[in-house]
Motif scaffolding. Structure first.
Motif, PDB file in Angstrom:
ATOM      1  N   LYS A   1       1.861   1.298  -1.197  1.00  0.00           N
ATOM      2  CA  LYS A   1       1.438   0.020  -1.685  1.00  0.00           C
ATOM      3  C   LYS A   1       1.714  -1.081  -0.700  1.00  0.00           C
ATOM      4  CE  LYS A   1       2.341   0.768  -6.592  1.00  0.00           C
ATOM      5  NZ  LYS A   1       3.383   0.615  -7.914  1.00  0.00           N
ATOM      6  N   GLN A   2       2.594  -0.760  -0.126  1.00  0.00           N
ATOM      7  CA  GLN A   2       3.123  -1.676   1.288  1.00  0.00           C
ATOM      8  C   GLN A   2       1.947  -1.720   2.418  1.00  0.00           C
ATOM      9  OE1 GLN A   2       6.790  -0.745   2.687  1.00  0.00           O
ATOM     10  NE2 GLN A   2       7.883  -1.979   1.032  1.00  0.00           N
ATOM     11  N   LYS A   3       1.541  -0.653   2.601  1.00  0.00           N
ATOM     12  CA  LYS A   3       0.389  -0.471   3.554  1.00  0.00           C
ATOM     13  C   LYS A   3      -0.893  -0.592   3.407  1.00  0.00           C
ATOM     14  CE  LYS A   3       0.986   3.074   6.349  1.00  0.00           C
ATOM     15  NZ  LYS A   3       1.202   4.656   6.761  1.00  0.00           N
ATOM     16  N   ALA A   4      -1.235  -0.688   2.056  1.00  0.00           N
ATOM     17  CA  ALA A   4      -2.762  -0.662   1.511  1.00  0.00           C
ATOM     18  C   ALA A   4      -3.200  -1.921   1.922  1.00  0.00           C
ATOM     19  CB  ALA A   4      -2.828  -0.525   0.010  1.00  0.00           C
ATOM     20  N   SER A   5      -2.763  -3.070   1.710  1.00  0.00           N
ATOM     21  CA  SER A   5      -3.347  -4.365   2.132  1.00  0.00           C
ATOM     22  C   SER A   5      -3.609  -4.357   3.737  1.00  0.00           C
ATOM     23  CB  SER A   5      -2.612  -5.628   1.724  1.00  0.00           C
ATOM     24  OG  SER A   5      -3.123  -6.943   1.913  1.00  0.00           O
ATOM     25  N   ARG A   6      -2.648  -4.038   4.388  1.00  0.00           N
ATOM     26  CA  ARG A   6      -2.733  -4.311   5.906  1.00  0.00           C
ATOM     27  C   ARG A   6      -3.953  -3.272   6.456  1.00  0.00           C
ATOM     28  NH1 ARG A   6      -0.517  -1.371   9.743  1.00  0.00           N
ATOM     29  NH2 ARG A   6       0.818  -0.176   8.260  1.00  0.00           N
ATOM     30  N   ILE A   7      -3.967  -2.124   5.919  1.00  0.00           N
ATOM     31  CA  ILE A   7      -4.880  -1.461   6.156  1.00  0.00           C
ATOM     32  C   ILE A   7      -6.178  -1.569   5.780  1.00  0.00           C
ATOM     33  CG2 ILE A   7      -5.765   0.999   5.871  1.00  0.00           C
ATOM     34  CD1 ILE A   7      -2.900   2.278   6.186  1.00  0.00           C
ATOM     35  N   TRP A   8      -6.588  -2.016   4.866  1.00  0.00           N
ATOM     36  CA  TRP A   8      -7.866  -2.860   4.291  1.00  0.00           C
ATOM     37  C   TRP A   8      -8.175  -3.901   5.053  1.00  0.00           C
ATOM     38  CZ3 TRP A   8     -11.899  -1.439   2.207  1.00  0.00           C
ATOM     39  CH2 TRP A   8     -12.833  -1.841   1.737  1.00  0.00           C
ATOM     40  N   ASP A   9      -7.342  -4.798   5.501  1.00  0.00           N
ATOM     41  CA  ASP A   9      -7.370  -5.797   6.366  1.00  0.00           C
ATOM     42  C   ASP A   9      -7.889  -5.424   7.940  1.00  0.00           C
ATOM     43  OD1 ASP A   9      -6.952  -7.696   4.517  1.00  0.00           O
ATOM     44  OD2 ASP A   9      -4.842  -8.199   5.134  1.00  0.00           O
ATOM     45  N   MET A  10      -7.386  -4.442   8.308  1.00  0.00           N
ATOM     46  CA  MET A  10      -7.909  -3.648   9.496  1.00  0.00           C
ATOM     47  C   MET A  10      -9.253  -3.401   9.461  1.00  0.00           C
ATOM     48  SD  MET A  10      -4.126  -1.948  10.881  1.00  0.00           S
ATOM     49  CE  MET A  10      -5.073  -1.393  12.152  1.00  0.00           C
ATOM     50  N   GLN A  11      -9.383  -2.557   8.148  1.00  0.00           N
ATOM     51  CA  GLN A  11     -10.644  -1.947   8.080  1.00  0.00           C
ATOM     52  C   GLN A  11     -12.130  -3.147   7.997  1.00  0.00           C
ATOM     53  OE1 GLN A  11     -12.116   1.508   7.769  1.00  0.00           O
ATOM     54  NE2 GLN A  11     -13.825   0.123   8.222  1.00  0.00           N
ATOM     55  N   ILE A  12     -11.490  -3.995   7.297  1.00  0.00           N
ATOM     56  CA  ILE A  12     -12.611  -5.178   7.458  1.00  0.00           C
ATOM     57  C   ILE A  12     -12.751  -5.924   8.678  1.00  0.00           C
ATOM     58  CG2 ILE A  12     -12.634  -7.543   6.697  1.00  0.00           C
ATOM     59  CD1 ILE A  12     -13.438  -5.665   4.169  1.00  0.00           C
ATOM     60  N   GLY A  13     -11.805  -5.803   9.420  1.00  0.00           N
ATOM     61  CA  GLY A  13     -11.801  -6.835  10.775  1.00  0.00           C
ATOM     62  C   GLY A  13     -12.629  -5.595  11.581  1.00  0.00           C
ATOM     63  N   ALA A  14     -12.366  -4.407  11.527  1.00  0.00           N
ATOM     64  CA  ALA A  14     -13.527  -3.371  12.198  1.00  0.00           C
ATOM     65  C   ALA A  14     -14.871  -3.641  11.930  1.00  0.00           C
ATOM     66  CB  ALA A  14     -12.807  -1.944  12.000  1.00  0.00           C
TER      67      ALA A  14
END
Length: 245
Positions: free
Chosen positions: A38-51
């Protein structure tokens, strides 16, 4: 318990931009802990959007935008953008890491990612006049807090040397400015000093301001230029300092 995954629908603009063919993606969160997932999900999704956004931006004819997008995309994939000749000199394991990180779509490597991770995006050719346009934004911190009159003086003190260089030498790409060009411009300024049209101090200020503008653009735009700015000041005054845009 197995590894948790993030399941998300791919934004329409990404699908329409043809950088992702799937409607949904499953992204490993790299943990079997629900709390950590749960802690990592938002950050990883933001990174994917950024990519994705970086890949969209990379598909452009604008050289500056394409180069910036390549640097951003490499960062999103966990790497620093470096030119292809430096990639070639990396240890084999590091080169393979970059190759392995390139996405495959329909059995083919994503060429935008490949160019970004392997350093094959050409650095933009920025002219002297374009450098001044970029400078107002990239050196905004220097002008912060100035009142209207101070801002006018500050801007004019940078417009003048750029106009002078273009008048005497030309609106050259920064990468093509040579030591001879700088010495020719210095000579033109000196001739104005000898004719009583200019003071030595004013000429040195122009040389110094021009040096700082070009240095700032080279550094902030990651151009990696070797700048021919030594030995230019009149009467041995040092005006091209490596700091303070």
């Amino acid at each position: 318990m197995g590894t948790y995954y993030l399941r998300k629908e791919v934004p329409k603009r990404v699908r329409d931009g043809d950088v992702e063919g799937r409607r949904e993606v499953y992204i490993s969160l790299g943990t079997d802990s629900l709390a950590e997932a749960k802690q990592k999900a938002s950050r990883i999704w933001d990174m994917q959007i950024g990519a994705w956004e970086a890949r969209l931006a990379g598909d452009t004819s604008d050289a500056e935008a394409r180069f910036d997008a390549a640097r951003n995309l490499a960062k999103q994939k966990g790497f620093r953008y470096i030119p292809v000749e430096r990639v070639a000199s990396l240890p084999l394991t590091e080169r393979l890491e970059r190759v392995d990180a390139i996405s495959n779509r329909r059995g083919q490597p994503d060429m935008i990612e490949a160019r970004a991770l392997l350093g094959a995006v050409e650095r933009p050719s920025i002219t002297v006049s374009r450098a001044l346009e970029l400078y107002w934004t990239l050196a905004a911190d220097v002008a912060h807090g100035k009142n209207a009159n101070q801002m006018r003086i500050w801007r004019n003190g940078r417009k003048k040397p750029v106009a002078s260089f273009i008048e005497h030498i030309g609106d050259l790409p920064l990468s093509q400015i040579t030591q001879d060009d700088m010495l020719d411009w210095r000579q033109a300024l000196w001739e104005r000093v000898e004719a009583g049209q200019y003071s030595t101090n004013a000429a040195n200020k122009d040389i110094g301001a021009f040096c700082r503008i070009v240095r700032t653009i080279s550094e902030k735009k990651r151009l990696g230029l070797t700048l021919p700015f030594s030995g230019l000041s009149l009467k041995d005054r040092r005006v091209c300092r490596p700091h303070a845009p």
